[in-house]
Design a protein around this motif. Structure first.
Motif, PDB file in Angstrom:
ATOM      1  N   ASN A 102      52.355  29.888  39.174  1.00  0.00           N
ATOM      2  CA  ASN A 102      51.023  30.456  39.386  1.00  0.00           C
ATOM      3  C   ASN A 102      50.754  30.693  40.869  1.00  0.00           C
ATOM      4  O   ASN A 102      50.212  31.731  41.250  1.00  0.00           O
ATOM      5  CB  ASN A 102      49.976  29.513  38.795  1.00  0.00           C
ATOM      6  N   ARG A 148      50.081  34.316  42.518  1.00  0.00           N
ATOM      7  CA  ARG A 148      48.791  34.498  43.206  1.00  0.00           C
ATOM      8  C   ARG A 148      48.998  34.947  44.641  1.00  0.00           C
ATOM      9  O   ARG A 148      48.266  35.796  45.143  1.00  0.00           O
ATOM     10  CB  ARG A 148      47.999  33.193  43.172  1.00  0.00           C
ATOM     11  N   TYR A 165      47.687  38.334  46.154  1.00  0.00           N
ATOM     12  CA  TYR A 165      46.766  38.211  47.301  1.00  0.00           C
ATOM     13  C   TYR A 165      47.015  39.327  48.325  1.00  0.00           C
ATOM     14  O   TYR A 165      46.070  39.858  48.914  1.00  0.00           O
ATOM     15  CB  TYR A 165      46.957  36.847  47.947  1.00  0.00           C
ATOM     16  N   ARG A 192      45.095  42.492  47.417  1.00  0.00           N
ATOM     17  CA  ARG A 192      43.695  42.309  47.049  1.00  0.00           C
ATOM     18  C   ARG A 192      42.824  43.500  47.450  1.00  0.00           C
ATOM     19  O   ARG A 192      41.861  43.835  46.754  1.00  0.00           O
ATOM     20  CB  ARG A 192      43.154  41.019  47.669  1.00  0.00           C
ATOM     21  N   PHE A 215      44.776  35.748  35.532  1.00  0.00           N
ATOM     22  CA  PHE A 215      43.733  34.984  36.208  1.00  0.00           C
ATOM     23  C   PHE A 215      43.682  35.271  37.713  1.00  0.00           C
ATOM     24  O   PHE A 215      42.610  35.199  38.317  1.00  0.00           O
ATOM     25  CB  PHE A 215      43.923  33.498  35.953  1.00  0.00           C
ATOM     26  N   ALA A 216      44.838  35.585  38.301  1.00  0.00           N
ATOM     27  CA  ALA A 216      44.848  35.899  39.735  1.00  0.00           C
ATOM     28  C   ALA A 216      44.133  37.218  40.006  1.00  0.00           C
ATOM     29  O   ALA A 216      43.321  37.323  40.940  1.00  0.00           O
ATOM     30  CB  ALA A 216      46.287  35.960  40.250  1.00  0.00           C
ATOM     31  N   THR A 217      44.422  38.246  39.205  1.00  0.00           N
ATOM     32  CA  THR A 217      43.733  39.532  39.389  1.00  0.00           C
ATOM     33  C   THR A 217      42.246  39.403  39.057  1.00  0.00           C
ATOM     34  O   THR A 217      41.398  40.004  39.722  1.00  0.00           O
ATOM     35  CB  THR A 217      44.370  40.610  38.488  1.00  0.00           C
ATOM     36  N   GLN A 218      41.958  38.611  38.055  1.00  0.00           N
ATOM     37  CA  GLN A 218      40.553  38.392  37.673  1.00  0.00           C
ATOM     38  C   GLN A 218      39.789  37.752  38.823  1.00  0.00           C
ATOM     39  O   GLN A 218      38.623  38.091  39.066  1.00  0.00           O
ATOM     40  CB  GLN A 218      40.487  37.506  36.431  1.00  0.00           C
ATOM     41  N   ARG A 219      40.459  36.845  39.511  1.00  0.00           N
ATOM     42  CA  ARG A 219      39.801  36.157  40.636  1.00  0.00           C
ATOM     43  C   ARG A 219      39.416  37.152  41.725  1.00  0.00           C
ATOM     44  O   ARG A 219      38.297  37.108  42.259  1.00  0.00           O
ATOM     45  CB  ARG A 219      40.734  35.097  41.200  1.00  0.00           C
ATOM     46  N   PHE A 220      40.332  38.067  42.059  1.00  0.00           N
ATOM     47  CA  PHE A 220      40.042  39.032  43.126  1.00  0.00           C
ATOM     48  C   PHE A 220      39.085  40.121  42.656  1.00  0.00           C
ATOM     49  O   PHE A 220      38.360  40.696  43.468  1.00  0.00           O
ATOM     50  CB  PHE A 220      41.341  39.648  43.650  1.00  0.00           C
ATOM     51  N   ASN A 252      36.563  39.477  40.814  1.00  0.00           N
ATOM     52  CA  ASN A 252      35.240  38.847  40.854  1.00  0.00           C
ATOM     53  C   ASN A 252      34.738  38.606  42.266  1.00  0.00           C
ATOM     54  O   ASN A 252      33.558  38.308  42.463  1.00  0.00           O
ATOM     55  CB  ASN A 252      35.270  37.504  40.115  1.00  0.00           C
ATOM     56  N   LEU A 253      35.620  38.706  43.261  1.00  0.00           N
ATOM     57  CA  LEU A 253      35.217  38.463  44.653  1.00  0.00           C
ATOM     58  C   LEU A 253      34.404  39.626  45.191  1.00  0.00           C
ATOM     59  O   LEU A 253      34.641  40.788  44.847  1.00  0.00           O
ATOM     60  CB  LEU A 253      36.462  38.257  45.535  1.00  0.00           C
TER      61      LEU A 253
END
Length: 292
Positions: free
Chosen positions: A183, A187, A191, A194, A277-282, A284-285
């Motif tokens: 993970n 990520r 990153y 992003r 989840f990594a793409t989802q995190r960015f 949402n930023l």
């Protein structure tokens, strides 16, 4: 100048893919090794359990018909893997060879008894079940005694359970660590992209549309890593067996098939989940947060 920039970006992209593939490969290789240990634990335990010998001593006045009937009954018994009848003469000859002297001539008589040596199936080589088998066999009037190493059986039973539990705990722990490492690698790779993700989002691309190419790419890298890990595992196992032939008892086609299938499935699932989840995190930023 544009060519040099394109070349630099291409080289950086290849380096990123290589590092992700290498990270996933090493983790899947070690994960496969621990899965192999877990699946092989029972086979190793069964191997040692089946080495436990049970000897049935027959009285000298036993009738040949009774002995033959006992052998026939034992040959179809659920707990017997194999059996061998050893006459008192064969036992004396073997013992004389072991000590290097004809003890029968020396003492003038053969004190040994006819015997039947049993090799039990692994599931019956346990203290409680062996005790039941011993009591059942000794009910025959022509059976003198049933002998087996009780302390060895208890030791094997205790250690097998302990080793199985330890192996399972370490494998579960390593699986958790493996997921975290893969993970982190994915990520880190995402990153670096992003800003591309956020730009696509700002021009109206849907989340699923943005995620799709990243998931496809990393799943492919996961599959590639899984096959490389399988190859490394196969070569390692071949080298171990070649150097130490006694480990050949661990080589089982079904176990290897499950290990390879596990490596492939874990490579796909972890790559897919980590990328999602990594793409989802960015996604949402907020834009300002991308710089930190």
């Amino acid at each position: 100048m544009p060519r040099s920039i394109d070349s630099f970006n291409r080289q950086r992209l290849i380096t990123s893919y290589f590092s992700v593939t290498l990270s996933i490969t090493l983790v899947l290789f070690l994960l496969g090794f621990f899965c192999f240990l877990v699946l092989s634990t029972q086979k190793i335990a069964n191997h040692f359990k089946e080495q436990v010998a049970v000897t049935i001593l027959i009285k000298d006045n036993a009738k040949s018909a009774d002995i033959a009937q006992l052998q026939k009954t034992l040959s179809v018994a659920a707990f017997v893997k194999s059996l061998q009848f050893i006459s008192k003469e064969e036992a004396a000859e073997k013992f004389s060879k072991d000590i290097g002297e004809d003890f029968v001539t020396f003492i003038g008589t053969n004190p040994l008894q006819n015997a039947i040596d049993l090799s039990l199936k692994a599931e019956y080589a346990e203290p409680e079940k062996l005790g039941e088998i011993k009591r059942e066999l000794e009910q025959n009037s022509f059976v003198s005694e049933v002998i087996y190493d009780q302390s060895l059986v208890a030791l094997i039973h205790e250690n097998v359970n302990r080793i199985g539990l330890i192996t399972l705990v370490f494998s579960a722990l390593f699986t958790f660590v493996s997921v975290l490492l893969i993970n982190a690698s994915i990520r880190l790779s995402i990153y670096s992209k992003r800003f591309i993700i956020k730009t696509m989002q700002l021009v109206g691309a849907t989340r699923s549309f943005i995620r799709r190419p990243f998931i496809r790419l990393n799943v492919r890298l996961g599959i590639l890593s899984a096959f490389i890990a399988m190859l490394l595992f196969s070569l390692s196992l071949w080298g171990i067996v070649k150097s130490y032939p006694e480990f050949s008892i661990l080589v089982d086609a079904w176990i290897l098939l499950w290990v390879f299938l596990g490596i492939l499935v874990m490579g796909i699932l972890i790559s897919w989940g980590s990328t999602y989840f990594a793409t989802q995190r960015f996604l949402n930023l907020k834009t300002n947060a991308l710089y930190y």
